[in-house]
Design a protein around this motif. Structure first.
Motif, short mmCIF file in Angstrom:
data_model
loop_
_atom_site.label_atom_id
_atom_site.label_comp_id
_atom_site.label_asym_id
_atom_site.label_seq_id
_atom_site.Cartn_x
_atom_site.Cartn_y
_atom_site.Cartn_z
N ALA A 186 29.10 25.09 69.22
CA ALA A 186 27.85 25.68 69.70
C ALA A 186 27.88 25.62 71.23
O ALA A 186 28.76 24.99 71.82
N SER A 187 26.93 26.27 71.87
CA SER A 187 26.85 26.32 73.34
C SER A 187 28.04 27.03 73.97
O SER A 187 28.26 26.93 75.17
N GLU A 188 28.80 27.76 73.15
CA GLU A 188 29.95 28.49 73.68
C GLU A 188 29.52 29.59 74.64
O GLU A 188 30.24 29.91 75.59
N ASP A 189 28.31 30.15 74.41
CA ASP A 189 27.84 31.20 75.32
C ASP A 189 27.31 30.61 76.63
O ASP A 189 27.48 31.19 77.70
N THR A 190 26.72 29.41 76.55
CA THR A 190 26.31 28.71 77.77
C THR A 190 27.53 28.34 78.60
O THR A 190 27.53 28.45 79.83
N GLY A 191 28.59 27.89 77.93
CA GLY A 191 29.82 27.57 78.62
C GLY A 191 30.38 28.76 79.37
O GLY A 191 30.85 28.64 80.51
N LEU A 192 30.33 29.95 78.75
CA LEU A 192 30.78 31.16 79.42
C LEU A 192 29.89 31.47 80.61
O LEU A 192 30.39 31.79 81.71
N LEU A 193 28.59 31.39 80.43
CA LEU A 193 27.65 31.67 81.52
C LEU A 193 27.92 30.80 82.73
O LEU A 193 27.99 31.28 83.87
N LEU A 194 28.09 29.50 82.52
CA LEU A 194 28.31 28.59 83.64
C LEU A 194 29.66 28.83 84.29
O LEU A 194 29.80 28.69 85.52
N ALA A 195 30.67 29.17 83.50
CA ALA A 195 31.97 29.50 84.07
C ALA A 195 31.86 30.76 84.94
O ALA A 195 32.41 30.82 86.05
N LEU A 196 31.16 31.75 84.45
CA LEU A 196 30.96 32.97 85.23
C LEU A 196 30.25 32.67 86.55
O LEU A 196 30.63 33.18 87.60
N ASN A 197 29.21 31.83 86.47
CA ASN A 197 28.45 31.50 87.67
C ASN A 197 29.27 30.68 88.67
O ASN A 197 28.98 30.70 89.86
N GLY A 229 25.11 13.05 69.69
CA GLY A 229 26.49 12.81 70.07
C GLY A 229 27.26 14.08 70.34
O GLY A 229 27.96 14.19 71.35
N GLU A 230 27.10 15.05 69.44
CA GLU A 230 27.81 16.31 69.64
C GLU A 230 27.27 17.05 70.85
O GLU A 230 28.04 17.61 71.64
N ARG A 231 25.94 17.05 71.03
CA ARG A 231 25.36 17.75 72.17
C ARG A 231 25.86 17.17 73.48
O ARG A 231 26.21 17.91 74.41
N GLU A 232 25.92 15.86 73.56
CA GLU A 232 26.42 15.22 74.78
C GLU A 232 27.86 15.63 75.07
O GLU A 232 28.21 15.91 76.22
N ALA A 233 28.67 15.69 74.02
CA ALA A 233 30.07 16.08 74.21
C ALA A 233 30.19 17.53 74.64
O ALA A 233 30.97 17.87 75.53
N ARG A 234 29.39 18.40 74.00
CA ARG A 234 29.43 19.82 74.39
C ARG A 234 29.03 20.00 75.84
O ARG A 234 29.68 20.74 76.59
N MET A 235 27.95 19.35 76.24
CA MET A 235 27.47 19.52 77.61
C MET A 235 28.48 18.97 78.62
O MET A 235 28.68 19.54 79.70
N ALA A 236 29.16 17.90 78.25
CA ALA A 236 30.15 17.30 79.15
C ALA A 236 31.30 18.25 79.41
O ALA A 236 31.74 18.43 80.56
N VAL A 237 31.82 18.89 78.35
CA VAL A 237 32.97 19.77 78.54
C VAL A 237 32.55 21.09 79.20
O VAL A 237 33.31 21.66 80.00
N VAL A 238 31.34 21.57 78.89
CA VAL A 238 30.84 22.77 79.56
C VAL A 238 30.72 22.53 81.06
O VAL A 238 31.15 23.36 81.88
N GLU A 239 30.15 21.40 81.44
CA GLU A 239 30.00 21.10 82.87
C GLU A 239 31.35 20.88 83.54
O GLU A 239 31.59 21.37 84.65
#
Length: 256
Positions: A186-197, A229-239
């Motif tokens: 999940a949050s794969e689209d947020t990850g793309l958005l932040l990478a684009l930015n 736990g999963e949300r924290e991991a997702r946010m960490a790798v996205v950032e």
């Protein structure tokens, strides 16, 4: 005589069985789009799986391409759909969402007017089950979104961006250079958005461009989506990805 079509915006949609029934509304919203002369849209629908449940809902329209593949989540489905993205720009449209009139034309206007703009977003409204809509607080001002501003806001506001990733319209070459969507549950689209930015300037349209459907079967409404736990991991790798791109000073468009 009308101008010959020479350019295309590709609309990419990931779909699975529970959301297939909403494809008709998404298609209706696409058919309502009025594009500038010389432009057309091509809708690539990619099923996240190989069931018999989605195909009956795919519109009978020559502008629609339907493909299937082994399940891997919406990010995987969207990324594999890029194999059929034969246009200059890629517009995201989730199966259960709807574009508002003029959304594609506004995206194209922003991207065509300024080659330093790599992506465009717009205001979104939640579409509730009773048909009413609710806005999001904290929309940015209409106009350019400078590099790093989405990431900084996201980090300071409990990992919530001020622009909605489901409204993205992206230059195809930039999207491919970043590898498409992140390989996350999940949050794969947020990850793309932040990478684009992190690598390019964006654009925000203050006009509503998307109706974001809220319903009990949507993926973001499931308990697993907010597992701490999963949300924290997702946010960490996205950032971490967004920060790394910024530190590498990779930019779009490339500096001379």
């Amino acid at each position: 005589m009308s101008a010959a079509v020479s350019r295309r915006v590709v609309v990419v949609t990931a779909v699975h069985a529970p959301s297939a029934a909403f494809l008709a509304d998404a298609h209706k919203s696409l058919c309502a789009q009025e594009l500038p002369a010389g432009w057309e849209w091509h809708w690539v629908i990619q099923e996240d799986g190989t069931t018999d449940a989605v195909a009956p809902y795919v519109p009978d329209d020559g502008r629609v391409t339907f493909r299937q593949g082994r399940p891997g989540g919406p990010g995987v489905a969207r990324t594999i759909a890029l194999a059929h993205a034969d246009g200059d720009y890629v517009k995201i449209l989730d199966a259960d969402d709807q574009l508002t009139p003029g959304a594609l034309a506004r995206d194209l206007a922003a991207l065509e007017a300024d080659p330093t703009i790599g992506w465009a977003t717009s205001r979104a409204l939640d579409l509730l089950p009773d048909g009413s809509t609710v806005g999001f607080p904290g929309d940015p001002g209409h106009g350019p979104v400078e590099r790093g501003t989405v990431l900084n806001f996201w980090q300071a506001n409990d990992f919530r961006a001020q622009v909605h990733p489901a409204t993205l319209c992206v230059r195809r070459d930039l999207l491919l250079a970043l590898g498409g969507w992140m390989a996350l549950p999940a949050s794969e689209d947020t990850g793309l958005l932040l990478a684009l930015n992190s690598v390019s300037r964006g654009w925000f349209s203050a006009e509503v461009g998307l109706l974001y459907r809220k319903w009990e079967g949507q993926v973001t409404g499931q308990a697993s989506h907010v597992d701490p736990g999963e949300r924290e991991a997702r946010m960490a790798v996205v950032e971490a990805r967004a920060r790394a791109l910024g530190e590498l000073r990779w930019s779009y468009p490339a500096a001379d």
